[in-house]
Design a protein around this motif. Sequence first.
Motif, PDB file in Angstrom:
ATOM      1  N   GLU A  71       1.615  -7.829  -1.882  1.00 54.49           N
ATOM      2  CA  GLU A  71       1.263  -7.356  -3.220  1.00 54.49           C
ATOM      3  C   GLU A  71       0.171  -8.239  -3.821  1.00 54.49           C
ATOM      4  N   GLU A  72       0.302  -9.543  -3.590  1.00 53.74           N
ATOM      5  CA  GLU A  72      -0.672 -10.489  -4.130  1.00 53.74           C
ATOM      6  C   GLU A  72      -2.058 -10.214  -3.567  1.00 53.74           C
ATOM      7  N   ASP A  73      -2.104  -9.827  -2.296  1.00 58.91           N
ATOM      8  CA  ASP A  73      -3.399  -9.552  -1.676  1.00 58.91           C
ATOM      9  C   ASP A  73      -3.894  -8.135  -1.966  1.00 58.91           C
ATOM     10  N   GLY A  74      -3.118  -7.384  -2.736  1.00 64.47           N
ATOM     11  CA  GLY A  74      -3.585  -6.061  -3.151  1.00 64.47           C
ATOM     12  C   GLY A  74      -3.358  -4.951  -2.137  1.00 64.47           C
ATOM     13  N   ARG A  75      -2.638  -5.268  -1.043  1.00 62.38           N
ATOM     14  CA  ARG A  75      -2.455  -4.228  -0.028  1.00 62.38           C
ATOM     15  C   ARG A  75      -1.327  -3.268  -0.383  1.00 62.38           C
ATOM     16  N   THR A  76      -0.345  -3.750  -1.175  1.00 63.18           N
ATOM     17  CA  THR A  76       0.755  -2.872  -1.566  1.00 63.18           C
ATOM     18  C   THR A  76       0.232  -1.703  -2.384  1.00 63.18           C
ATOM     19  N   GLU A  77      -0.726  -2.040  -3.255  1.00 63.99           N
ATOM     20  CA  GLU A  77      -1.322  -1.022  -4.109  1.00 63.99           C
ATOM     21  C   GLU A  77      -1.886   0.118  -3.273  1.00 63.99           C
ATOM     22  N   LEU A  78      -2.579  -0.281  -2.199  1.00 56.52           N
ATOM     23  CA  LEU A  78      -3.200   0.687  -1.305  1.00 56.52           C
ATOM     24  C   LEU A  78      -2.146   1.589  -0.683  1.00 56.52           C
ATOM     25  N   LEU A  79      -1.029   0.939  -0.278  1.00 59.17           N
ATOM     26  CA  LEU A  79       0.042   1.663   0.395  1.00 59.17           C
ATOM     27  C   LEU A  79       0.715   2.646  -0.568  1.00 59.17           C
ATOM     28  N   LEU A  80       0.981   2.161  -1.794  1.00 58.00           N
ATOM     29  CA  LEU A  80       1.734   2.974  -2.753  1.00 58.00           C
ATOM     30  C   LEU A  80       0.930   4.163  -3.244  1.00 58.00           C
ATOM     31  N   SER A 139      10.137 -14.220   5.993  1.00 57.16           N
ATOM     32  CA  SER A 139       9.987 -12.838   6.424  1.00 57.16           C
ATOM     33  C   SER A 139       9.913 -11.886   5.227  1.00 57.16           C
ATOM     34  N   VAL A 140      10.810 -12.072   4.253  1.00 63.27           N
ATOM     35  CA  VAL A 140      10.827 -11.147   3.109  1.00 63.27           C
ATOM     36  C   VAL A 140       9.553 -11.309   2.264  1.00 63.27           C
ATOM     37  N   ILE A 141       9.165 -12.543   1.979  1.00 64.09           N
ATOM     38  CA  ILE A 141       7.967 -12.761   1.147  1.00 64.09           C
ATOM     39  C   ILE A 141       6.723 -12.202   1.838  1.00 64.09           C
ATOM     40  N   ARG A 142       6.666 -12.429   3.133  1.00 62.57           N
ATOM     41  CA  ARG A 142       5.502 -11.988   3.897  1.00 62.57           C
ATOM     42  C   ARG A 142       5.252 -10.489   3.733  1.00 62.57           C
ATOM     43  N   HIS A 143       6.345  -9.723   3.648  1.00 62.40           N
ATOM     44  CA  HIS A 143       6.169  -8.275   3.582  1.00 62.40           C
ATOM     45  C   HIS A 143       6.243  -7.720   2.158  1.00 62.40           C
ATOM     46  N   THR A 144       6.535  -8.600   1.179  1.00 60.97           N
ATOM     47  CA  THR A 144       6.617  -8.066  -0.190  1.00 60.97           C
ATOM     48  C   THR A 144       5.568  -8.717  -1.087  1.00 60.97           C
ATOM     49  N   ARG A 145       5.895  -9.883  -1.642  1.00 57.33           N
ATOM     50  CA  ARG A 145       5.020 -10.485  -2.642  1.00 57.33           C
ATOM     51  C   ARG A 145       3.653 -10.865  -2.066  1.00 57.33           C
ATOM     52  N   ALA A 146       3.644 -11.363  -0.831  1.00 56.79           N
ATOM     53  CA  ALA A 146       2.364 -11.762  -0.237  1.00 56.79           C
ATOM     54  C   ALA A 146       1.444 -10.552  -0.104  1.00 56.79           C
ATOM     55  N   ALA A 148      14.411 -11.431  -2.095  1.00 52.13           N
ATOM     56  CA  ALA A 148      13.947 -10.123  -2.578  1.00 52.13           C
ATOM     57  C   ALA A 148      13.869 -10.125  -4.100  1.00 52.13           C
ATOM     58  N   ILE A 149      14.836 -10.767  -4.766  1.00 52.30           N
ATOM     59  CA  ILE A 149      14.798 -10.847  -6.230  1.00 52.30           C
ATOM     60  C   ILE A 149      13.642 -11.736  -6.680  1.00 52.30           C
ATOM     61  N   VAL A 150      13.551 -12.939  -6.071  1.00 50.90           N
ATOM     62  CA  VAL A 150      12.510 -13.887  -6.475  1.00 50.90           C
ATOM     63  C   VAL A 150      11.119 -13.273  -6.281  1.00 50.90           C
ATOM     64  N   ALA A 151      10.972 -12.476  -5.219  1.00 52.48           N
ATOM     65  CA  ALA A 151       9.681 -11.842  -4.950  1.00 52.48           C
ATOM     66  C   ALA A 151       9.300 -10.874  -6.063  1.00 52.48           C
ATOM     67  N   GLN A 152      10.298 -10.360  -6.793  1.00 51.96           N
ATOM     68  CA  GLN A 152       9.977  -9.485  -7.926  1.00 51.96           C
ATOM     69  C   GLN A 152       9.615 -10.300  -9.161  1.00 51.96           C
ATOM     70  N   VAL A 153      10.218 -11.477  -9.267  1.00 53.02           N
ATOM     71  CA  VAL A 153      10.088 -12.265 -10.491  1.00 53.02           C
ATOM     72  C   VAL A 153       8.748 -13.014 -10.547  1.00 53.02           C
ATOM     73  N   THR A 154       8.329 -13.597  -9.420  1.00 58.03           N
ATOM     74  CA  THR A 154       7.117 -14.412  -9.439  1.00 58.03           C
ATOM     75  C   THR A 154       5.907 -13.580  -9.034  1.00 58.03           C
ATOM     76  N   GLY A 155       4.752 -13.979  -9.538  1.00 54.49           N
ATOM     77  CA  GLY A 155       3.527 -13.253  -9.215  1.00 54.49           C
ATOM     78  C   GLY A 155       2.880 -13.741  -7.931  1.00 54.49           C
ATOM     79  N   LYS A 156       3.306 -14.922  -7.463  1.00 55.22           N
ATOM     80  CA  LYS A 156       2.618 -15.481  -6.311  1.00 55.22           C
ATOM     81  C   LYS A 156       3.577 -15.824  -5.185  1.00 55.22           C
ATOM     82  N   ALA A 157       3.128 -15.545  -3.963  1.00 55.36           N
ATOM     83  CA  ALA A 157       3.970 -15.764  -2.790  1.00 55.36           C
ATOM     84  C   ALA A 157       4.352 -17.239  -2.654  1.00 55.36           C
TER      85      ALA A 157
END
Lengths: 243, 526
Positions: free
Chosen positions: B108-117, B99-106, B178-187
């Motif tokens: 971000e990896e697909d570039g949608r976070t950028e759009l949101l921010l 659940s956490v990865i799906r809404h954070t790193r995943a 939540a921490i790991v999602a910040q550390v790694t670049g890929k979901a």
Amino acid sequence: MSAAIEVEGLVKNFGSTRALDGLGLRVEAGQVHGFLGPNGSGKSTTIRILLGLIRASGGSARLFGEDPWKNAVSLHRRLAYVPGDVNLWPNLTGGETIDMLGSLRGGLDPKRRKDLVERFELDLTKKASTYSKGNRQKVALVAALATDAELFIFDEPTSGLDPLKEEVFHECVREITGEGHTVLLSSHILGQVQDLATMFTIIRAGKTVETGTLEELRQIAASAGRDPESLSLEDLFLGIYSS
Amino acid sequence: MADFAGTVDAIRFALKRDRLILPICVAGLIGWMAIYVVSYNDLYGTQAELNALYKSVAGNPALVAMSGPTGGLRSLGGALSWDSTPTLSIIGGVFAMFSVIRHTRAEEEDGRTELLLTSGSGRLAPLAAAVTITSFALALASIGYVVALSIGGFEFGPSILLSLSLLGFGLVITGTTAIVAQVTGKARTARGLVGIVIGVAWLLRAIGDTGDGTLSWFSPLGWAQQTRPFWENRWWALLPPLAATGITFGLAFWQLARRDIGSGLIQPRPGPPAASPSLLHPLGFSLRLQRGTIIGWSSMLFLYGFAIGVMGNNIEDILKSSTAFTEAFASASGDLVDSYFASILTVIAIMAAGFTISSALRPHSEESRNRVAMLLAAPLGKVRWVAGHVLIAYVASAMVMALTGLGLGLGLGIATGDFGETGTLLGSGFAQVPAMWLTGSIAVLLFGISSRLSSLAWAILAAFVVIWTVASFGELPQWIVDLSPFSHVPAVPAVSLEVKPLLVMTLLAAAFTAAGLALWCRRDLL
């Protein structure tokens, strides 16, 4: 001259939407043919039918005189394709991807591969997940241009490329056409198409609006009361869509 | 606080995205607890049965390593807590991770976070939304646990303590993810790392519990067991998970507030500039795409089989402690342990059918990621490409089950010193494979019909899981039970091998696969 691509009255329906509505396109062997139209006009759909990836709902499409849906595999030995939106396998490097794609058509000429990589300044050791849009495009371009295909189908091939690499692409197209290969080039960069192509087909809403050489298109525009000499492809294109 | 701007909208959006999957997961967790409640009431109805269970389990190092300290087993609640805590903790943790990865790193990896921010959302809003809805779902599940336990007649106070212990582990994993999602670049990497964290947490407490217990205090899974509900009821043992939740949440936000969007601390390393010969063949290329998953499943199920095998030696005593168990497993042959192994192999096969589906549906995920046109525009036949992936799926499924059987056999051999059963158990693993093929072939058939239908295969597998679970604990009309291929697998090694159902399932799988390929050949690429 025999035609590499012959499309007549092509129709494609996606559910209730009609993407192609009687489109026509004829590309002679050895020609660089510019294929133009606004977003959503049906360029990519036409190309996907020509590649046998989707099936026509009506009309006819012929590649080297054959049905691209039925004879997809044998026809694909004779063509190379670069999509406008290249998606790669994130864990493969650029070099691995190029070799893998090349192997599908029996391997690439290593000298040509090396030459293209240098000209496009592509770092082959990077994982595809770290490539920018332009670099992903370069991977597909090198993989396609290093083949010895008779027909090259380019769908927005230079999207994301910088102007220098775009120039490299121009040189490459001139080289392959110099060797007698055929090119279908779909692009929104009209200056690029005007430079490279000798024939043009302009489509709108799934129908062919104009087709001919730059001169012929100018004449059509002139008959509508415009000064033909000064008209670039861009003027013609905009003229067609604003009318 | 401006960094949190838009959190409410982000939560609303995330809930909308998850409106189906979130309720299903919460209901699944609660349902699992309900099964424990029902089955413990069933299995250990008398104090004599409980005492027998305690006698067979207490101090058994293999079981202590698997499930934790056994001191509470004299009461029904204590026994249920002992059995359910590791399982439900880990399942809840895995849910939190996805659940956490799906809404954070995943994202971000697909570039949608950028759009949101860049559309006015605060930098911390996506993470805040992710941990909020995940914690919320875990909390809902815990409330459900309390209700299920109370209805089942368990004491209210300790029920709450047990539910809070499970919640605590879920929240610590939420924070860790939540921490790991910040550390790694890929979901994908992030999910793998959290999986390792959960594995290490289990291992630390396994070593600690069999030793002097010190190491257990370094494991979040150990904490979940230290509350000892229905036994010592140590409410204060909720403090470590509470503190860890606070610290991990804080660290995650602290990191996110300081790092660049789109980046992680771990960057992918460069790779070879040219392809190795194995990549230069379509099948080799497909295998390369699936390699990681195959290795992951193989090693996981081998180790799981091995662990079960090691315990197998002692399982007979436990099974005998409950008359209900004895009745359930004593079916055809007299050998309880063999019946137990047969049903464990079916459980593993149903899990591993998830691998079969995901592997057979690799062409579907390639198609939805738009990576197919370049391949199929080359002289690579449509059927050949899909058939290659399906072949890999079927062969790897057989391999995974053979390894499971082998693990069981080796584990049992090491525990008893007698490796005579290894061959039989390996073969028993194989017996499950036709049912997995049949499940996978349904996925291929759906993929052939249309790309959108493919995911329905997961719902069908879920139905098989439900059929198996309900059929094991309750009564279902026979025709419903017969719908699941796993109901037709002969219960080897407990009974003699009956080849006919295996043959029928294999033929059906072949027919479905052929039909799927034929349909795929006729349909448009997405």
